[in-house]
Scaffold this motif. Structure first.
Motif, mmCIF file in Angstrom:
data_model
loop_
_atom_site.group_PDB
_atom_site.id
_atom_site.type_symbol
_atom_site.label_atom_id
_atom_site.label_comp_id
_atom_site.label_asym_id
_atom_site.label_seq_id
_atom_site.Cartn_x
_atom_site.Cartn_y
_atom_site.Cartn_z
ATOM 1 N N PRO A 9 0.829 -1.203 0.000
ATOM 2 C CA PRO A 9 0.000 0.000 0.000
ATOM 3 C C PRO A 9 0.867 1.257 0.000
ATOM 4 N N GLY A 10 0.277 2.345 -0.406
ATOM 5 C CA GLY A 10 0.958 3.625 -0.385
ATOM 6 C C GLY A 10 -0.034 4.760 -0.247
ATOM 7 N N PHE A 11 0.448 5.892 0.233
ATOM 8 C CA PHE A 11 -0.394 7.087 0.330
ATOM 9 C C PHE A 11 0.500 8.317 0.301
ATOM 10 N N SER A 12 -0.106 9.455 0.021
ATOM 11 C CA SER A 12 0.668 10.684 -0.125
ATOM 12 C C SER A 12 0.712 11.490 1.168
ATOM 13 N N VAL A 13 1.735 12.329 1.247
ATOM 14 C CA VAL A 13 1.897 13.291 2.330
ATOM 15 C C VAL A 13 2.369 14.604 1.714
ATOM 16 N N ASN A 14 2.217 15.684 2.456
ATOM 17 C CA ASN A 14 2.703 16.963 1.950
ATOM 18 C C ASN A 14 4.066 17.335 2.512
ATOM 19 N N ASP A 15 4.585 16.540 3.461
ATOM 20 C CA ASP A 15 5.877 16.835 4.074
ATOM 21 C C ASP A 15 6.542 15.503 4.439
ATOM 22 N N VAL A 16 7.487 15.075 3.619
ATOM 23 C CA VAL A 16 8.141 13.783 3.821
ATOM 24 C C VAL A 16 8.938 13.763 5.126
ATOM 25 N N GLU A 17 9.618 14.856 5.465
ATOM 26 C CA GLU A 17 10.404 14.874 6.704
ATOM 27 C C GLU A 17 9.491 14.769 7.926
ATOM 28 N N ALA A 18 8.375 15.469 7.924
ATOM 29 C CA ALA A 18 7.423 15.349 9.040
ATOM 30 C C ALA A 18 6.883 13.924 9.126
ATOM 31 N N ALA A 19 6.655 13.295 7.980
ATOM 32 C CA ALA A 19 6.201 11.895 7.969
ATOM 33 C C ALA A 19 7.272 10.976 8.536
ATOM 34 N N ARG A 20 8.529 11.233 8.182
ATOM 35 C CA ARG A 20 9.640 10.417 8.702
ATOM 36 C C ARG A 20 9.666 10.480 10.230
ATOM 37 N N ASP A 54 2.683 17.468 -4.057
ATOM 38 C CA ASP A 54 2.527 18.906 -3.823
ATOM 39 C C ASP A 54 1.082 19.303 -3.550
ATOM 40 N N ASP A 55 0.139 18.711 -4.256
ATOM 41 C CA ASP A 55 -1.268 19.066 -4.061
ATOM 42 C C ASP A 55 -1.995 18.011 -3.213
ATOM 43 N N HIS A 56 -1.259 17.459 -2.252
ATOM 44 C CA HIS A 56 -1.791 16.425 -1.362
ATOM 45 C C HIS A 56 -3.117 16.853 -0.750
ATOM 46 N N GLN A 57 -4.072 15.954 -0.769
ATOM 47 C CA GLN A 57 -5.332 16.116 -0.053
ATOM 48 C C GLN A 57 -5.414 14.973 0.954
ATOM 49 N N PRO A 58 -5.546 15.271 2.245
ATOM 50 C CA PRO A 58 -5.562 14.200 3.232
ATOM 51 C C PRO A 58 -6.721 13.233 3.004
ATOM 52 N N ALA A 59 -6.462 11.975 3.284
ATOM 53 C CA ALA A 59 -7.528 10.974 3.214
ATOM 54 C C ALA A 59 -8.522 11.267 4.337
ATOM 55 N N SER A 60 -9.781 11.316 4.008
ATOM 56 C CA SER A 60 -10.812 11.590 5.016
ATOM 57 C C SER A 60 -11.325 10.292 5.636
ATOM 58 N N PHE A 61 -10.780 9.188 5.213
ATOM 59 C CA PHE A 61 -11.141 7.869 5.733
ATOM 60 C C PHE A 61 -9.892 7.260 6.367
ATOM 61 N N THR A 62 -10.058 6.225 7.147
ATOM 62 C CA THR A 62 -8.940 5.604 7.839
ATOM 63 C C THR A 62 -8.074 4.832 6.845
ATOM 64 N N ILE A 63 -6.799 5.224 6.736
ATOM 65 C CA ILE A 63 -5.912 4.547 5.789
ATOM 66 C C ILE A 63 -5.061 3.466 6.445
ATOM 67 N N LEU A 64 -4.863 3.550 7.758
ATOM 68 C CA LEU A 64 -4.109 2.528 8.490
ATOM 69 C C LEU A 64 -4.732 2.336 9.859
ATOM 70 N N GLY A 121 -2.451 15.145 7.728
ATOM 71 C CA GLY A 121 -3.892 15.132 7.877
ATOM 72 C C GLY A 121 -4.571 13.810 7.550
ATOM 73 N N ASN A 122 -3.811 12.788 7.153
ATOM 74 C CA ASN A 122 -4.404 11.483 6.860
ATOM 75 C C ASN A 122 -4.929 10.851 8.152
ATOM 76 N N VAL A 123 -6.084 10.183 8.061
ATOM 77 C CA VAL A 123 -6.711 9.581 9.238
ATOM 78 C C VAL A 123 -6.149 8.181 9.486
#
Length: 129
Positions: A9-20, A54-64, A121-123
Motif C-alpha cells: 500500500p501507499g499514500f501521499s503526504v505533503n511533508d516527507v520529513e514530518a512523515a519520517r 505537492d497538491d496532497h489532499q488528506p484521506a478523510s477515511f482511515t488509511i491505516l 492530515g491522513n486519518v
C-alpha cells in the motif's frame, strides 16, 4: 494474466520529513528512504510506501489501523507525544469519550477504537486487539 511478485500500500503526504519523524519517532516504525519517498515497515513486516505530493489532499477515511494491546495506554502515549486523538467532536457520530476513544466493547458496537491524524492530515486509528 499478470504475474505479480509482491504488492504494497501507499499514500501521499505533503511533508516527507514530518512523515519520517511521525512514523519513525512517534509511532516507532522502521522508516527508510525509498523511490523518492519513504517506506516504513509494519509489525507484520508489510511495507508501506509514503510519497510526496505537492497538491496532497488528506484521506478523510482511515488509511491505516494500528492494533494495540491497551488502547488507553496507547492514547496516553500519543497524547504525550503531542498527537491529538479527539478528532471527531460530534458525540453522535462515533460516541467517543473525552480522549477520543469509542468504547465499542462496552456498547456492543464494534471494537475499541480511536482515530488520529498524521502530520499531513491522513486519518489513522488505534484498535485494541
Amino acid at each position: 494474466m499478470v504475474e505479480i511478485s509482491d504488492a504494497f500500500p501507499g499514500f501521499s503526504v505533503n511533508d516527507v520529513e514530518a512523515a519520517r519523524v511521525f512514523y519513525g519517532e512517534v509511532l516507532g516504525l522502521s522508516v527508510s528512504e525509498s523511490m523518492g519517498g519513504l517506506q516504513f515497515t509494519l509489525p507484520s513486516d508489510q511495507g508501506v510506501f509514503v510519497y510526496p505530493k505537492d497538491d496532497h489532499q488528506p484521506a478523510s477515511f482511515t488509511i491505516l489501523n494500528f492494533v494495540v494491546p491497551d488502547i488507553g495506554q496507547a492514547v496516553d502515549d500519543l497524547n504525550t507525544a503531542g498527537v491529538v486523538t479527539k478528532i471527531y467532536t460530534d458525540p453522535h457520530a462515533f460516541g467517543t469519550d473525552e480522549r477520543g476513544i469509542a468504547w465499542g466493547s462496552r456498547t456492543g458496537q464494534g471494537p475499541d477504537i480511536c482515530w488520529f491524524r498524521d502530520p499531513s492530515g491522513n486519518v489513522l486509528s488505534l484498535i485494541q486487539g
